[in-house]
Design a protein around this motif. Structure first.
Motif, PDB file in Angstrom:
ATOM      1  N   UNK A   1       0.521  -1.170   0.191  1.00  0.00           N
ATOM      2  CA  UNK A   1       0.172   0.065   0.028  1.00  0.00           C
ATOM      3  C   UNK A   1       0.808   1.504  -0.168  1.00  0.00           C
ATOM      4  N   UNK A   2       0.565   2.818  -0.814  1.00  0.00           N
ATOM      5  CA  UNK A   2       0.865   3.377  -0.650  1.00  0.00           C
ATOM      6  C   UNK A   2       0.580   4.387   0.466  1.00  0.00           C
ATOM      7  N   UNK A   3       1.542   5.797   0.950  1.00  0.00           N
ATOM      8  CA  UNK A   3       1.049   6.441   2.011  1.00  0.00           C
ATOM      9  C   UNK A   3      -0.109   6.566   1.065  1.00  0.00           C
ATOM     10  N   UNK A   4       0.130   7.232   0.359  1.00  0.00           N
ATOM     11  CA  UNK A   4      -1.076   8.046  -0.627  1.00  0.00           C
ATOM     12  C   UNK A   4      -1.383   7.910  -0.981  1.00  0.00           C
ATOM     13  N   UNK A   5      -1.830   7.928  -2.539  1.00  0.00           N
ATOM     14  CA  UNK A   5      -2.424   7.714  -3.806  1.00  0.00           C
ATOM     15  C   UNK A   5      -3.539   8.583  -3.789  1.00  0.00           C
ATOM     16  N   UNK A   6      -3.233   9.802  -4.614  1.00  0.00           N
ATOM     17  CA  UNK A   6      -3.759  11.124  -4.723  1.00  0.00           C
ATOM     18  C   UNK A   6      -4.842  11.282  -6.095  1.00  0.00           C
ATOM     19  N   UNK A   7      -6.019  11.148  -7.256  1.00  0.00           N
ATOM     20  CA  UNK A   7      -5.998  11.406  -8.327  1.00  0.00           C
ATOM     21  C   UNK A   7      -6.960  12.818  -8.315  1.00  0.00           C
ATOM     22  N   UNK A   8      -6.660  13.332  -9.421  1.00  0.00           N
ATOM     23  CA  UNK A   8      -7.128  14.712  -9.784  1.00  0.00           C
ATOM     24  C   UNK A   8      -8.604  14.817 -10.441  1.00  0.00           C
ATOM     25  N   UNK A   9      -9.624  15.234 -10.046  1.00  0.00           N
ATOM     26  CA  UNK A   9     -10.432  15.154 -10.480  1.00  0.00           C
ATOM     27  C   UNK A   9     -10.510  16.484 -11.425  1.00  0.00           C
ATOM     28  N   UNK A  10     -10.703  16.972 -13.033  1.00  0.00           N
ATOM     29  CA  UNK A  10     -10.762  18.373 -13.563  1.00  0.00           C
ATOM     30  C   UNK A  10     -12.003  18.065 -14.242  1.00  0.00           C
ATOM     31  N   UNK A  11     -12.661  17.472 -14.107  1.00  0.00           N
ATOM     32  CA  UNK A  11     -15.053  17.332 -14.359  1.00  0.00           C
ATOM     33  C   UNK A  11     -14.870  15.987 -13.870  1.00  0.00           C
ATOM     34  N   UNK A  12     -17.041  16.550 -14.154  1.00  0.00           N
ATOM     35  CA  UNK A  12     -17.536  14.919 -13.278  1.00  0.00           C
ATOM     36  C   UNK A  12     -18.477  15.173 -14.562  1.00  0.00           C
ATOM     37  N   UNK A  13     -17.828  15.635 -15.318  1.00  0.00           N
ATOM     38  CA  UNK A  13     -19.122  15.489 -17.164  1.00  0.00           C
ATOM     39  C   UNK A  13     -18.008  15.688 -17.959  1.00  0.00           C
ATOM     40  N   UNK A  14     -18.093  14.541 -19.170  1.00  0.00           N
ATOM     41  CA  UNK A  14     -17.300  14.395 -19.989  1.00  0.00           C
ATOM     42  C   UNK A  14     -16.879  15.920 -20.853  1.00  0.00           C
ATOM     43  N   UNK A  15     -17.677  16.562 -21.236  1.00  0.00           N
ATOM     44  CA  UNK A  15     -17.886  17.454 -21.786  1.00  0.00           C
ATOM     45  C   UNK A  15     -16.476  18.552 -20.565  1.00  0.00           C
ATOM     46  N   UNK A  16     -17.217  18.754 -19.379  1.00  0.00           N
ATOM     47  CA  UNK A  16     -15.927  19.602 -19.066  1.00  0.00           C
ATOM     48  C   UNK A  16     -13.911  18.693 -18.544  1.00  0.00           C
ATOM     49  N   UNK A  17     -14.745  17.495 -18.437  1.00  0.00           N
ATOM     50  CA  UNK A  17     -13.514  16.725 -18.121  1.00  0.00           C
ATOM     51  C   UNK A  17     -12.675  17.202 -19.415  1.00  0.00           C
ATOM     52  N   UNK A  18     -13.206  16.707 -20.606  1.00  0.00           N
ATOM     53  CA  UNK A  18     -11.792  16.575 -21.229  1.00  0.00           C
ATOM     54  C   UNK A  18     -12.522  17.538 -22.604  1.00  0.00           C
ATOM     55  N   UNK A  19     -12.504  18.901 -21.648  1.00  0.00           N
ATOM     56  CA  UNK A  19     -12.233  20.945 -22.292  1.00  0.00           C
ATOM     57  C   UNK A  19     -10.253  20.210 -21.272  1.00  0.00           C
ATOM     58  N   UNK A  20     -10.440  20.052 -20.422  1.00  0.00           N
ATOM     59  CA  UNK A  20      -9.834  20.369 -19.867  1.00  0.00           C
ATOM     60  C   UNK A  20      -8.164  18.994 -20.154  1.00  0.00           C
ATOM     61  N   UNK A  21      -8.809  18.452 -20.762  1.00  0.00           N
ATOM     62  CA  UNK A  21      -7.153  17.372 -20.960  1.00  0.00           C
ATOM     63  C   UNK A  21      -7.126  16.795 -22.200  1.00  0.00           C
ATOM     64  N   UNK A  22      -8.356  17.896 -22.987  1.00  0.00           N
ATOM     65  CA  UNK A  22      -8.165  18.075 -24.456  1.00  0.00           C
ATOM     66  C   UNK A  22      -7.884  16.116 -24.581  1.00  0.00           C
ATOM     67  N   UNK A  23      -8.174  15.534 -24.389  1.00  0.00           N
ATOM     68  CA  UNK A  23      -8.173  14.048 -24.984  1.00  0.00           C
ATOM     69  C   UNK A  23      -9.398  13.432 -24.985  1.00  0.00           C
ATOM     70  N   UNK A  24     -10.286  12.905 -25.880  1.00  0.00           N
ATOM     71  CA  UNK A  24     -10.856  12.113 -26.825  1.00  0.00           C
ATOM     72  C   UNK A  24     -10.691  10.988 -25.326  1.00  0.00           C
TER      73      UNK A  24
END
Length: 211
Positions: free
Chosen positions: A100-123
């Motif tokens: 187990x890691x001490x921490x495993x952190x995940x960034x959430x850029x959006x909770x809808x596909x449109x917002x998330x992929x507007x940030x990531x620019x990856x379909x």
């Protein structure tokens, strides 16, 4: 200490100060070798370092990620990982279950596909993110969720915060600080500047946060 093991990323986030394409040959060439990383970890341990953050870019792009993770962890240093979760596979679940890691952190850029992929620019990145995160949660791997406060996702921030708090009630945080590029790319720096929120907008987000 923070140890970026790759500047490469599978996403192309608007605000990122370091990311290079996943197949960038020069970036691959310039990455620290497993031996160099192990040597750094041992020197850090001997100097009294107790904790190391494996980050990137996206660290899971490294084919030798598991070996890097184990070498650092087995040196006696508490080990954390930052990831976008898009590349999480069963092999990572097995690794994190057993070690187990001490921490495993995940960034959430959006909770809808449109917002998330507007940030990531990856379909397809939103679906990959949800698949990876769901795999972690289903297998009861402790995860800390965080968010970047951006011009591109501020309209969805209440929903992002609620989503993150659903799974990480006491550890959720958001970051409004956007750094300029390490490579000083002028076009990318203009994009980063456009994503920055005003002090007033940041204060409003802070005041609206229930914590």
């Amino acid at each position: 200490c923070a140890l970026p093991i790759s500047a490469r990323c599978n996403n192309n986030c608007r605000h990122c100060y370091i990311n290079l394409p996943a197949s960038d040959r020069i970036a691959i060439r310039d990455e620290l070798s497993l031996y160099e990383i192990e040597n750094i970890a041992e020197q850090a341990r001997d100097l009294g370092v107790l904790w190391c953050l494996i980050t990137g870019g996206e660290p899971l792009l490294r084919e030798d990620f598991q070996e890097i993770y184990l070498r650092i962890r087995n040196s006696g240093i508490l080990t954390s990982v930052f990831t976008n979760a898009c590349l999480i596979r069963e092999e990572h679940i097995e690794l994190f279950h057993k070690y187990p890691p001490r921490d495993l952190e995940v960034t959430v850029y959006g909770v809808s596909e449109s917002t998330y992929e507007r940030v990531t620019r990856r379909k397809g990145s939103f679906r990959a993110f949800r698949k990876g995160l769901d795999l972690l949660l289903k297998n009861e791997i402790p995860v800390r969720l965080k968010a970047m406060a951006l011009r591109s996702n501020i309209h969805e921030f209440p929903e992002i915060s609620a989503f993150c708090r659903k799974y990480t009630k006491d550890t959720y945080r958001f970051d409004p600080v956007l750094h300029f590029r390490y490579d000083r790319n002028p076009q990318r720096n203009r994009e980063i500047a456009q994503e920055r929120l005003t002090p007033g907008e940041i204060a409003s987000l802070e005041q609206a946060d229930p914590a």
